[in-house]
Design an enzyme around this catalytic site. Structure first.
Site, short mmCIF file in Angstrom:
data_model
loop_
_atom_site.label_atom_id
_atom_site.label_comp_id
_atom_site.label_asym_id
_atom_site.label_seq_id
_atom_site.Cartn_x
_atom_site.Cartn_y
_atom_site.Cartn_z
N HIS A 309 0.86 -1.18 0.00
CA HIS A 309 0.00 0.00 0.00
C HIS A 309 0.89 1.22 0.00
CE1 HIS A 309 -3.11 2.84 1.16
NE2 HIS A 309 -3.96 1.94 0.70
N ASP A 369 -8.05 -5.19 0.17
CA ASP A 369 -8.58 -5.99 -0.93
C ASP A 369 -8.13 -7.44 -0.92
OD1 ASP A 369 -10.22 -4.15 -2.04
OD2 ASP A 369 -8.60 -3.17 -3.12
N1 ACO Z 1 4.22 -7.77 -4.70
C1 ACO Z 1 5.57 -7.78 -4.82
N2 ACO Z 1 6.36 -6.71 -4.65
C2 ACO Z 1 5.76 -5.55 -4.36
C3 ACO Z 1 4.36 -5.45 -4.21
C4 ACO Z 1 3.58 -6.60 -4.39
N3 ACO Z 1 2.25 -6.56 -4.28
N4 ACO Z 1 4.02 -4.15 -3.93
C5 ACO Z 1 5.18 -3.48 -3.89
N5 ACO Z 1 6.22 -4.32 -4.15
C6 ACO Z 1 7.66 -3.97 -4.14
C7 ACO Z 1 8.07 -3.18 -5.39
O1 ACO Z 1 8.50 -4.03 -6.43
C8 ACO Z 1 9.15 -2.30 -4.84
O2 ACO Z 1 10.31 -3.08 -4.70
P1 ACO Z 1 11.79 -2.40 -4.91
O3 ACO Z 1 11.89 -1.37 -3.84
O4 ACO Z 1 12.74 -3.52 -4.78
O5 ACO Z 1 11.75 -1.81 -6.30
C9 ACO Z 1 8.68 -1.96 -3.42
O6 ACO Z 1 7.86 -3.07 -3.04
C10 ACO Z 1 7.87 -0.67 -3.32
O7 ACO Z 1 6.81 -0.73 -4.28
P2 ACO Z 1 6.18 0.51 -5.01
O8 ACO Z 1 5.54 0.04 -6.28
O9 ACO Z 1 7.20 1.61 -5.11
O10 ACO Z 1 5.09 0.95 -3.98
P3 ACO Z 1 3.94 1.96 -4.28
O11 ACO Z 1 3.63 2.63 -2.99
O12 ACO Z 1 4.22 2.82 -5.45
O13 ACO Z 1 2.73 0.99 -4.74
C11 ACO Z 1 0.85 -0.44 -4.67
C12 ACO Z 1 1.69 0.61 -3.91
C13 ACO Z 1 0.43 0.12 -6.06
C14 ACO Z 1 -0.43 -0.69 -3.87
C15 ACO Z 1 1.69 -1.72 -4.83
O14 ACO Z 1 2.06 -2.22 -3.56
C16 ACO Z 1 0.95 -2.80 -5.64
O15 ACO Z 1 1.01 -2.79 -6.87
N6 ACO Z 1 0.25 -3.74 -4.93
C17 ACO Z 1 -0.55 -4.74 -5.60
C18 ACO Z 1 -1.86 -4.14 -6.09
C19 ACO Z 1 -2.84 -3.87 -4.96
O16 ACO Z 1 -3.06 -4.69 -4.07
N7 ACO Z 1 -3.46 -2.69 -5.02
C20 ACO Z 1 -4.51 -2.29 -4.04
C21 ACO Z 1 -4.07 -1.07 -3.30
S1 ACO Z 1 -5.19 -0.74 -1.99
C22 ACO Z 1 -6.53 0.01 -2.69
O17 ACO Z 1 -6.50 0.60 -3.75
C23 ACO Z 1 -7.75 -0.13 -1.94
#
Ligand code: ACO
Length: 435
Positions: A309, A369
């Site tokens: 998140h 979610d």
């Molecule tokens: N699985 C694996 N790795 C992940 C995940 C995941 N679900 N989420 C983040 N990471 C990793 C990234 O690859 C990144 O790694 P790095 O630092 O080695 O490059 C690090 O964690 C940080 O991730 P970001 O993408 O920079 O985090 P950001 O805050 O931009 O994204 C997000 C948040 C979009 C929710 C992301 O965690 C994601 O895509 N999750 C899966 C989709 C999801 O569940 N979305 C629902 C959000 S809640 C809502 O809308 C109600």
């Protein structure tokens, strides 16, 4: 907003400095007011994804991502989830206080008077392909509301704004249920205003005209909880979209449609659908380690859906509430048998991921979610309706944030800057001279 002290920003190249005021809110990180940076130093600030930018001041919702805390108008989500109803939360978000008995009766009646949609909307719906994604139908139909309800579209009139807000809250469930009925070829149901708000939605979704329908109280409570938990979440992508659209003076229905469109993406509201697809794909707890490895592999686009998140860097408090509700619901409903294995995969996946260094180091926890899709499936909601459910619940948050923004005397059109990295200025070349 209280000014605390100042921060000095110095351009080491020119030696120029400016003093930027620091403001403290009720809770959370203080903010630096960087207004002077462009005028005095000639810089824009660069913050892709706006991860460190506060775009507005707001009194509606507060999230402490480190503590895993969520407050609506100051009230902890756990207390509202236990003691309140979705409609009462709507009142709270929209007007800032819990209603007294008289305000509550008036509000319920006001909302009930507006649950029906114009019959023209149903003819409008009938123009979609029956196999259209219900989110596409929602985006289009909510946008079209302005063409049916233009009697109260003066965004500068507080009564018009309130009227439109009530219409949004009251009509979203009817439109959501209609989108579903249309997709399965069943006749539309009309609202029954003697039912509670959530019960009424369930009857519009699942009743058929040929038979009486009695909503299951366990299902009603589970959906009520889901809707309370999704009602608002401060300046997330869809809410910021609603504010940005509204900052131009666009009508509220157009702004809410823009919010729906943003919510549709799998990184936002589409995640609950993506979680169920992922759990079904995993299929067996034994294959979980393979998927964990894929999620960690930077060359593989696969991510654990429902994990991570932007703001919560500790457990999402909504996920904790919903996991328990999911457990209770599956124990109570017949569908517990068929969805049980999916819930087991989810719980096993969670416990493996939470012990894995990759997820620990990046503070990746289940978000709301991760379990909400299982609840929706148990309620009989089809997969392609999941994001519609989220949009229906979030519509009160969007319209409350829009209302707050429109009341702000300092409102300016939202207009971010950019760092241009394209071609330098060059002259037009005639076709004959191009390579
Ligand atoms: N699985 C694996 N790795 C992940 C995940 C995941 N679900 N989420 C983040 N990471 C990793 C990234 O690859 C990144 O790694 P790095 O630092 O080695 O490059 C690090 O964690 C940080 O991730 P970001 O993408 O920079 O985090 P950001 O805050 O931009 O994204 C997000 C948040 C979009 C929710 C992301 O965690 C994601 O895509 N999750 C899966 C989709 C999801 O569940 N979305 C629902 C959000 S809640 C809502 O809308 C109600």
């Amino acid at each position: 907003m209280v000014k605390q002290h100042t921060v000095t920003i110095t351009d080491n190249a020119s030696g120029k400095s400016i003093e930027c005021p620091v403001y403290e809110g009720t809770h959370g990180h203080p903010v630096i007011d960087i207004h002077g940076v462009t005028k005095e130093l000639g810089f824009f600030t660069h913050d892709p994804g706006y991860a460190t930018t506060s775009s507005c001041s707001s009194t509606i919702t507060y999230i402490d991502g480190e503590k895993g805390e969520l407050l609506y108008r100051g009230y902890p989500i756990e207390q509202l989830a236990e003691k309140s109803s979705y409609l009462e939360v709507c009142y709270l978000l929209l007007y800032g206080e819990l209603p007294n008995a008289e305000q509550w009766e008036d509000f319920k009646n006001f909302v009930k008077r507006h649950t029906m949609v114009h019959e023209g909307i149903r003819r409008f719906l009938a123009g979609y392909r029956p196999d259209a994604h219900p989110m596409g139908i929602l985006v289009g139909t909510v946008g079209a509301l302005s063409t049916f309800y233009h009697d109260a579209l003066d965004v500068h009139d507080p009564d018009h704004r309130n009227f439109s807000a009530i219409r949004v809250i009251a009509k979203m469930p009817s439109i959501a249920a209609d989108a579903y009925k249309y997709s399965i070829g069943q006749p539309f149901m009309y609202p029954i205003n003697s039912l509670g708000f959530v019960e009424n939605f369930l009857q519009m979704m699942f009743a058929v005209r040929a038979e009486p329908y009695v909503p299951n109280p366990v299902a009603v409570r589970a959906l009520e909880l889901m809707m309370i938990l999704h009602a608002d979440h401060e300046q997330n992508a869809s809410t910021s979209t609603v504010r940005l659209a509204g900052s131009s003076g666009a009508n509220p229905f157009a702004c809410i449609a823009a919010g729906c469109a943003t919510l549709w993406g799998p990184a936002h509201g589409g995640a609950n659908e993506a979680v169920i697809n992922m759990l079904q794909h995993i299929g067996d707890p034994k294959t979980i380690p393979k998927y964990i490895e894929r999620a960690k592999d930077k060359d593989d686009p696969f991510r654990l859906m429902g994990f991570g998140h932007r703001v919560y860097k500790n457990y999402d408090p909504r996920a904790a509430l919903i996991r328990q509700a999911c457990h209770d619901l599956l124990n109570d409903l017949d569908s517990g048998g068929s969805l049980g294995p999916l819930f087991d995969i989810a719980r096993t996946l969670e416990s493996i991921a939470l012990k894995d260094d990759y997820f620990i180091e990046r503070n990746l926890y289940p978000n709301v979610d991760f379990y909400s899709g299982i609840i929706l499936s148990a309620l009989g909601i089809p997969l392609n309706m999941f994001t519609v459910m989220f949009a229906m619940a979030r519509s009160v948050g969007w319209i409350s944030q829009w209302t707050e923004m429109m009341e702000d005397k300092d409102l300016r059109i939202g207009r971010p800057q950019q760092l241009y990295v394209g071609a330098a200025r060059r002259d037009y070349v005639d076709m004959s001279g191009r390579k």
